[in-house]
Design a protein around this motif. Structure first.
Motif, short mmCIF file in Angstrom:
data_model
loop_
_atom_site.label_atom_id
_atom_site.label_comp_id
_atom_site.label_asym_id
_atom_site.label_seq_id
_atom_site.Cartn_x
_atom_site.Cartn_y
_atom_site.Cartn_z
N PRO A 13 0.91 -1.18 -0.20
CA PRO A 13 0.01 0.28 0.28
C PRO A 13 0.77 1.00 -0.35
CG PRO A 13 -1.07 -1.49 1.42
CD PRO A 13 0.54 -1.80 0.95
N ILE A 14 1.94 1.03 0.75
CA ILE A 14 3.13 2.53 0.58
C ILE A 14 3.27 2.52 -0.30
CG2 ILE A 14 5.19 2.82 1.58
CD1 ILE A 14 4.60 1.50 4.22
N VAL A 15 3.77 1.93 -1.57
CA VAL A 15 4.19 1.56 -2.72
C VAL A 15 3.14 2.20 -3.58
CG1 VAL A 15 4.88 0.53 -4.78
CG2 VAL A 15 6.38 0.47 -2.35
N LEU A 34 9.83 2.52 -8.89
CA LEU A 34 9.41 1.11 -8.78
C LEU A 34 10.81 0.33 -8.87
CD1 LEU A 34 6.83 0.29 -11.73
CD2 LEU A 34 6.63 0.52 -8.61
N ILE A 35 11.84 1.10 -9.33
CA ILE A 35 13.28 1.22 -8.92
C ILE A 35 14.02 0.88 -7.51
CG2 ILE A 35 15.32 1.18 -9.52
CD1 ILE A 35 14.35 0.33 -11.57
N VAL A 36 13.48 1.49 -6.60
CA VAL A 36 13.39 2.01 -5.16
C VAL A 36 13.01 1.27 -4.30
CG1 VAL A 36 13.34 3.11 -3.54
CG2 VAL A 36 14.17 4.52 -5.57
N ALA A 37 11.95 0.67 -4.71
CA ALA A 37 10.19 -0.72 -4.31
C ALA A 37 11.28 -1.31 -4.48
CB ALA A 37 9.57 -0.12 -4.61
N SER A 38 11.80 -1.75 -5.31
CA SER A 38 11.74 -3.27 -5.89
C SER A 38 13.51 -3.17 -5.76
CB SER A 38 11.95 -3.65 -7.44
OG SER A 38 11.00 -3.08 -8.24
N TYR A 39 14.86 -2.85 -4.99
CA TYR A 39 15.89 -2.26 -4.68
C TYR A 39 15.67 -2.80 -2.79
CZ TYR A 39 18.50 -1.71 -8.65
OH TYR A 39 18.69 -1.96 -10.19
N TYR A 40 15.13 -2.42 -2.36
CA TYR A 40 14.56 -1.73 -0.98
C TYR A 40 13.76 -3.93 -0.47
CZ TYR A 40 12.40 -2.17 3.46
OH TYR A 40 11.53 -2.67 4.54
N PHE A 41 13.03 -3.98 -1.55
CA PHE A 41 11.81 -6.23 -2.47
C PHE A 41 13.63 -6.80 -2.07
CE2 PHE A 41 10.43 -9.36 -3.96
CZ PHE A 41 8.95 -9.01 -3.25
N TYR A 42 13.81 -6.66 -2.94
CA TYR A 42 15.12 -7.16 -3.06
C TYR A 42 15.96 -7.67 -1.65
CZ TYR A 42 18.11 -10.51 -5.10
OH TYR A 42 19.42 -12.01 -5.77
N SER A 43 16.71 -6.47 -1.28
CA SER A 43 17.22 -6.53 -0.22
C SER A 43 16.91 -6.62 1.62
CB SER A 43 17.91 -4.82 -0.22
OG SER A 43 17.09 -4.35 0.15
N CYS A 44 15.31 -7.13 0.99
CA CYS A 44 15.05 -8.01 2.30
C CYS A 44 15.55 -9.03 2.23
CB CYS A 44 13.45 -7.60 2.63
SG CYS A 44 13.10 -5.22 2.84
N TRP A 45 15.43 -9.78 1.28
CA TRP A 45 16.10 -11.36 1.79
C TRP A 45 17.48 -11.32 1.73
CZ3 TRP A 45 12.27 -14.23 1.02
CH2 TRP A 45 11.47 -13.63 -0.08
N ASP A 46 18.55 -9.98 1.41
CA ASP A 46 19.80 -9.82 1.46
C ASP A 46 20.83 -9.12 0.85
OD1 ASP A 46 22.33 -10.86 1.66
OD2 ASP A 46 22.39 -12.75 2.40
N VAL A 160 14.17 -5.76 -15.28
CA VAL A 160 15.52 -6.59 -15.45
C VAL A 160 14.70 -6.98 -13.53
CG1 VAL A 160 17.34 -7.50 -14.54
CG2 VAL A 160 17.28 -6.80 -16.58
N SER A 161 14.66 -5.55 -12.76
CA SER A 161 14.49 -5.98 -11.24
C SER A 161 13.02 -5.49 -10.96
CB SER A 161 15.37 -5.18 -10.72
OG SER A 161 15.12 -3.69 -10.97
N LEU A 165 7.80 -10.31 -9.74
CA LEU A 165 8.16 -11.07 -10.85
C LEU A 165 9.90 -11.33 -10.50
CD1 LEU A 165 10.40 -9.57 -13.27
CD2 LEU A 165 8.95 -9.18 -14.38
N LEU A 166 10.53 -10.22 -9.75
CA LEU A 166 12.16 -10.30 -9.38
C LEU A 166 12.46 -11.77 -9.45
CD1 LEU A 166 14.77 -8.96 -9.07
CD2 LEU A 166 13.82 -8.56 -7.46
N VAL A 167 11.98 -12.48 -7.79
CA VAL A 167 12.36 -13.41 -7.37
C VAL A 167 11.82 -14.72 -7.61
CG1 VAL A 167 12.84 -12.03 -5.14
CG2 VAL A 167 10.48 -13.46 -5.77
N ALA A 168 10.46 -14.78 -8.62
CA ALA A 168 10.40 -15.76 -9.19
C ALA A 168 9.24 -16.26 -10.48
CB ALA A 168 9.30 -16.76 -7.91
#
Length: 477
Positions: A13-15, A34-46, A160-161, A165-168
């Motif tokens: 909802p924030i995004v 969306l790029i910033v959100a995507s990178y944050y989303f991915y960084s939550c994994w590692d 790409v990111s 769709l980034l992780v699966a």
């Protein structure tokens, strides 16, 4: 950050609010958010593997431009192979190095040569198989002059990111997603409603079907030596619905979330368990991967145009590679090999394209044949899934052998909070709902949609509260 987590319920909802009410002025600001959100989303994994994602993105962006600018074929080939080899090199190191090192060591030991493999203590970066294939398809398409290189780094990075769709997956194509990324999106209420319905149906598949089946499937596969024939059959069926509900549920959520931002992703599942043969199954299951291997491996190898031995060779290559793509284990390779064997009779009889029409049942003799074909396809698919799920090939063979030799079909109950009767009833209801809505993307829209959505949300909350299985299966690939 899982799609079925509280963190994502806050993140989305924030995004969404920032995207449509703060950064909605231009295409560039929308993409940047969306790029910033995507990178944050991915960084939550590692967060450490975020650098690998950025490097892979820059590599394909830069080599794509150099391929297009190349004044000689030698120059174009150099940049093309640089991208391909580096991408596959990273994938090989992180995903396959330990597998090859261990397998080679075991081979040497089997002939009397003592060897101890040097293994890498690394974890598999989440989504690496998916975003690597995004970049590879982009570079390959540029090299063969199917598309032009993208010069806007932000636009390409989003392709790409993009976090849904980034992780699966699904595994996107530049020809499909990049044109959408390059224009400003306007809010579409109807598309947003479709997206919400698809998200909810995806959660139904994941939380109610997949996670519930996982409880029993895990217990049966982990204790298969003490299970009777009937329980082992149920275990295979439960896993079939677990992996379908899990992965297609993820894909539905990804497509639904993306619709909230005005972007359409490729459809990844089309009711595969209603397939009438294995060829149709693979046109309906993990569609983005199947079509990727078709376009970038099978057809370049010659497809079905050569002689009979070339057709057989290409069929086995594409299925075995598809199995290997799923993971560094001989069980996945065997699973792919089994599916190639299933496909071979259809190929040899030129009947692999027979069932491309809509499935219709009108309760006559032909309809009986359709139902028998669907059940047969599901049965052989479940046999193959045993190899996909088992820890080793030996476990899979013993699992199937015990089904045949045990011959005890009494109803066993396992030590957990859920009962088999209710689970079987729930699977039956799920199958009927999917069958009734098999021509739709998801079943919640249309007549009485608000009532269906309300009931679905209540069921998700009820099952989610007691669920002890959260992860998505395909995150490990």
């Amino acid at each position: 950050m899982f799609f079925n987590s509280l963190a994502f319920a806050i993140f989305l909802p924030i995004v969404f609010f920032l995207y449509w009410f703060v950064f909605n002025k231009t295409k560039s600001t929308q993409n940047a958010l969306l790029i910033v959100a995507s990178y944050y989303f991915y960084s939550c994994w590692d967060w450490r593997f975020l650098f690998l994602l950025v490097f892979s993105t820059f590599l394909d962006y830069y080599t794509g431009i150099q391929i297009e600018k190349g004044k000689s074929e030698q120059s174009r080939k150099f940049w093309f192979w640089l991208s391909v080899l580096v991408n596959l090199g990273f994938l090989g190191i992180f995903k396959y190095y330990n597998f090859f090192a261990t397998s080679f060591s075991e081979l040497l030991n089997s002939v009397g040569i003592q060897a101890s493999p040097i293994l890498l203590k690394v974890i598999l970066p989440v989504g690496i198989s998916f975003y690597t294939f995004h970049g590879l398809s982009y570079v390959i398409d540029i090299y063969y002059k199917r598309i032009k290189a993208e010069y806007n780094f932000v636009d390409y990075s989003l392709f790409v990111s993009y976090f849904p769709l980034l992780v699966a997956g699904p595994i996107e194509r530049a020809t499909h997603l990049l044109p959408q990324v390059k224009v400003k999106r306007e809010f579409d209420l109807e598309k947003a409603k479709e997206g919400v319905c698809q998200i909810i149906w995806g959660l139904v598949k994941k939380v109610i079907i997949a996670d519930t089946c996982a409880t029993y499937a895990n217990a049966i596969f982990d204790n298969y030596t003490s299970m009777n024939s009937f329980s082992l059959i149920l275990g295979a069926v439960y896993f079939a619905f677990q992996i379908y509900g899990d992965f297609s549920g993820y894909s539905d959520i990804a497509l639904g979330v993306s619709k909230l931002f005005g972007l359409d992703l490729l459809r990844n599942f089309n009711y595969p368990y209603f397939s009438r043969d294995i060829a149709e199954f693979w046109r309906r299951w993990h569609i983005s991967l199947s079509s990727w291997f078709r376009d970038y491996l099978y057809i370049p190898l010659g497809g079905s145009k050569g002689g009979i031995w070339m057709k057989i060779r290409n069929t086995f290559i594409i299925f075995v590679v598809s199995g290997f793509w799923h993971g560094a284990n001989w069980t996945y390779i065997t699973w792919g090999f089994i599916n190639a064997i299933y496909f071979l009779p259809l190929l040899l009889r030129n009947s692999n394209r027979n069932n491309i029409d809509e499935i219709k049942v009108t309760w006559n003799l032909d309809s009986v044949k359709v139902i028998v074909s669907i059940l047969t396809t599901f049965l052989i698919t479940c046999v193959a899934w045993v190899f996909f799920r088992a820890r080793t090939i030996s476990d899979a063979v013993l699992y199937l052998k015990r089904i045949v030799t045990n011959r005890d079909f009494a109803f066993q109950f396992l030590e957990n909070d859920r009962y088999n009767y209710e689970l079987l009833l729930m699977i039956g209801i799920f199958v009927l709902v999917e069958w009734n809505n098999r021509t739709k993307v998801e079943p919640l829209s249309g007549k009485n949609s608000m009532l269906k959505i309300a009931l679905a949300i209540l069921a998700i909350m009820a099952f989610g509260t007691f669920s002890d299985y959260k992860e998505f299966i395909y995150f490990q690939f």
